[in-house]
Design an enzyme around this catalytic site. Structure first.
Site, short mmCIF file in Angstrom:
data_model
loop_
_atom_site.label_atom_id
_atom_site.label_comp_id
_atom_site.label_asym_id
_atom_site.label_seq_id
_atom_site.Cartn_x
_atom_site.Cartn_y
_atom_site.Cartn_z
N PHE A 95 0.88 -1.17 0.00
CA PHE A 95 0.00 0.00 0.00
C PHE A 95 0.92 1.22 0.00
O PHE A 95 1.77 1.37 0.88
CB PHE A 95 -0.91 0.01 1.22
CG PHE A 95 -1.87 1.16 1.20
CD1 PHE A 95 -2.97 1.13 0.35
CD2 PHE A 95 -1.66 2.28 1.98
CE1 PHE A 95 -3.84 2.20 0.30
CE2 PHE A 95 -2.53 3.36 1.93
CZ PHE A 95 -3.63 3.31 1.10
N ASP B 134 4.26 -1.73 9.92
CA ASP B 134 2.93 -1.16 9.72
C ASP B 134 1.92 -2.27 10.01
O ASP B 134 1.87 -3.27 9.28
CB ASP B 134 2.80 -0.62 8.30
CG ASP B 134 1.46 0.07 8.06
OD1 ASP B 134 0.49 -0.21 8.79
OD2 ASP B 134 1.37 0.87 7.10
N TYR C 213 -9.17 2.12 11.92
CA TYR C 213 -10.51 2.12 11.31
C TYR C 213 -10.84 0.83 10.58
O TYR C 213 -11.90 0.73 9.99
CB TYR C 213 -10.73 3.34 10.41
CG TYR C 213 -9.69 3.65 9.37
CD1 TYR C 213 -9.64 2.94 8.18
CD2 TYR C 213 -8.78 4.68 9.57
CE1 TYR C 213 -8.69 3.26 7.23
CE2 TYR C 213 -7.83 4.99 8.63
CZ TYR C 213 -7.79 4.29 7.45
OH TYR C 213 -6.86 4.59 6.49
N LYS C 214 -9.93 -0.12 10.64
CA LYS C 214 -10.21 -1.41 10.01
C LYS C 214 -10.76 -2.37 11.07
O LYS C 214 -11.91 -2.22 11.47
CB LYS C 214 -8.92 -1.92 9.35
CG LYS C 214 -8.39 -0.96 8.26
CD LYS C 214 -7.08 -1.46 7.65
CE LYS C 214 -6.47 -0.44 6.71
NZ LYS C 214 -7.20 -0.31 5.43
N ARG D 145 -11.67 -8.42 -2.92
CA ARG D 145 -11.22 -8.72 -1.55
C ARG D 145 -12.43 -8.88 -0.63
O ARG D 145 -13.42 -8.15 -0.75
CB ARG D 145 -10.40 -7.55 -0.98
CG ARG D 145 -9.10 -7.27 -1.66
CD ARG D 145 -8.26 -6.27 -0.84
NE ARG D 145 -8.98 -5.05 -0.48
CZ ARG D 145 -8.46 -4.05 0.23
NH1 ARG D 145 -7.21 -4.14 0.69
NH2 ARG D 145 -9.16 -2.97 0.49
#
Lengths: 411, 411
Positions: free
Chosen positions: B128, B199, B224-225, B372
């Site tokens: 990412f 990360d 937020y995941k 996904r």
């Protein structure tokens, strides 16, 4: 200017105040006179409602799809466009993102990378220190011989020279509310070939501003003071249109990429202000701010400034009339040289402010001896100022009496 | 592992799932199967209630005094302490602040200023990309000859050498969910005298993590995941205890000062994690996160990982059983090498995901051909996975039939 001379006259002024109806848009606890809007603005009903819709409807029901269907992705630009008219900028010159300090870092780092042979940043000593800490961190990081010249405000102009690449100043001083002459100092910086960055944290929503007319290069500011965006609300940044494509932030992240959803390995800055977006920002914080900014749609900043000056003059006049020897004005006496809060010094300022807060007058204290009061025209009434100074008078009288007794006891 | 072989068996598995009661803590629209929790976690009732109390009671009623009376000032540390057990850290090693990208900037800049004679950062290509953009910005800013070595994941280990001062890796790959061996690569970095930064954005709340056992130097991650903190919720950062006082962020601001309310002109970093605080953070965003984190108090991460693996295996097994020739697993087949989402490739992945979303199965698409699905153990049921794959089968069948007709028409 002839100001009200009695509580009844204050009521009459409130009755004909064109901003009076705006007060109803705020949630204000009765019995409280809130004079700390220069630190944290009050809650609007719209802000609460908008945040609730964001959380319960958009996040709760529409989840990930909200990035598209509710336009979350463009919200930093839409909110920037709402702030633009308040600072004399165009919609494509303002972005809402991160905190004031992080935004300063982005713009100062961009200026640093464009500095050519220049090596100096000129700023004010004794300003709200976050800005100078950001500059110090940036200088340490650069590895280059960047010099930060921090001098008292009266000496700033004389320090701007041919080695200066950036001048960083806060328009309204956080403690005294003293104003810099934004157009004049901007001209002075430009005459030396330097860029200038204005911190408008204590200005936006309190004063008329015209960045375009002054040709200011950069600006940053916070939205939780006079814009009432909520505690720690996201900040804004401004870059003059013709500079935008020359300026690249040293802090670059995915939302500032020209094609963020291509997920490529090489950073390619988005055109315009979008390159100053960094990571994913809190949509809930943005929603609270969005609600608060809606209030400004129908407001003329000339009314705001006029009322701010009247409230300030009324406040100072009433305090002077108290005739208490120890409370001294620490802000400029001339309204034209002041922002929208007023500072006084008092040897027992801390205790004084505690006593005021206990009586429902909320201002704040700044060490060693400063008490501050914000005059926020959207929700403060003339009668509130009258009542606040009446309470201040009672507190001072009680303080003076205690002092007298204490001294007599000692001698 | 023998997995359910019918919808009824899925129901039976749900009935005896120790995490089943947690689902009631989320606001989930009926008829929706939400499999995008790796991008934006669902709303908890606690998050909505906590944000509302923050806005309407704390900000609305107590205004500026809330910084003290409601403990706003320490909230970044309190929330860090709540995240600490989820990543195998102690309470004083984790801070909540800014975004993941800004936190990476702080820690990578700190490592850069301590780099000695080393000049390389090693990272993965095709990750990412925000992390690599941050590193590129930092290198540009430094003015020094910092080299960023970005290579495919299999080559990372061989690139770590005596010139490397920092290795930056994402533990779970954002697209394929493939895991790096965190302890092994950390040892490898340390053997070369390099620091390592993990990360954990796609790991925290989905996997058991033990940063202490591996002696990892730095970590960052988003909330937020799998932590369900809300869209763009504030991120966290971790610095191993014994390193904290050696590490100074290049992005320094007032809340990270040793004495923030002294307002002095010289930056003096606060001890421990507090120096990584920058500007004033949104308390409303923090409140939503605080509500969401409360859900984790009673949860054993071993249950989370076990269920995540079962849901993933069920999903993959059911997709394989569909026997559709064009949908191919793009994640590792071995559960031990996968995070908590699953990627498949399909030549018409975009259309496929649109059709699924239209039928109430929410996953996402990543160019050019990846779909996904996240398996979030706190609110996804075995029966949801069964139903999702049933719908996927119907969509594929309809797609395959259309394709066949199209091809026949062409020939």
């Amino acid at each position: 200017m002839t100001l009200p001379a009695s509580r009844a006259e204050c009521e009459a002024w409130d009755a004909r105040d064109p901003l009076a109806p705006v007060r109803a848009r705020f949630q204000l606890k009765s019995g409280l006179i809130y004079m700390d809007g220069n630190s944290l603005g009050a809650l609007t009903h719209d802000s609460a409602a908008r945040a609730r819709a964001m959380i319960e409807d958009e996040w709760g029901n529409d989840l990930i799809r909200s990035w598209n269907v509710h336009g979350w992705f463009d919200l930093p630009h839409r909110l920037g466009a709402k702030i633009a008219p308040l600072i004399g900028a165009t919609a494509d010159e303002v972005l809402v993102a991160d905190s004031t300090s992080v935004n300063l870092f982005k713009l100062a780092s961009a200026a640093m990378m464009n500095r050519g042979a220049r090596h100096r940043i000129v700023t004010e000593s004794g300003n709200f220190p976050s800005d100078i800490y950001v500059l110090q961190g940036l200088a340490a990081l650069s590895g280059a011989a960047i010099e930060i010249i921090a001098v008292p405000r009266t000496e700033v102009i004389d320090c701007i020279d041919e080695s200066t690449f950036l001048v960083v100043l806060t328009h309204v001083h956080y403690k005294t509310a003293e104003l810099f002459d934004l157009p004049a100092i901007t001209r002075r910086a430009h005459a030396s070939g330097a860029r200038i960055l204005w911190d408008l944290s204590h200005s936006v929503g309190a004063l008329e501003l015209d960045l375009h007319a002054s040709r200011a290069d950069f600006a940053i500011g916070c939205t939780y003071k006079y814009l009432n965006g909520g505690p720690g609300a996201p900040a804004f940044l401004y870059v003059r249109r013709d500079l935008q494509d020359q300026v690249q932030p040293g802090l670059a992240a995915w939302m500032g990429h020209a094609a963020p959803f291509d997920f490529t390995d090489d950073y390619d800055p988005a055109p315009g202000m979008a390159r100053h977006r960094s990571g994913t920002p809190s949509m809930i914080a943005f929603a609270a701010l969005e609600g608060a900014l809606g209030v400004w749609d129908d407001i003329d900043l000339r009314d705001v400034r006029r009322k701010s000056v009247e409230l300030s003059e009324l406040f100072i006049g009433c305090v002077e009339a108290l005739g208490s020897p120890e409370i001294l004005l620490a802000s400029p006496r001339a309204a034209a040289r002041r922002g929208s809060h007023i500072a006084f010094s008092h040897p027992r300022g801390y205790e004084l402010m505690q006593a005021l807060i206990a009586r429902g007058v909320i201002g704040d204290f700044r060490a060693p001896d400063i008490i501050r009061f914000a005059l926020t025209p959207l929700y403060l009434r003339y009668v509130d100022v009258w009542d606040a100074v009446t309470i201040l008078g009672e507190v001072l009288l009680s303080h003076d009496r205690t002092e007298l007794l204490r001294r007599n006891a000692v001698t």
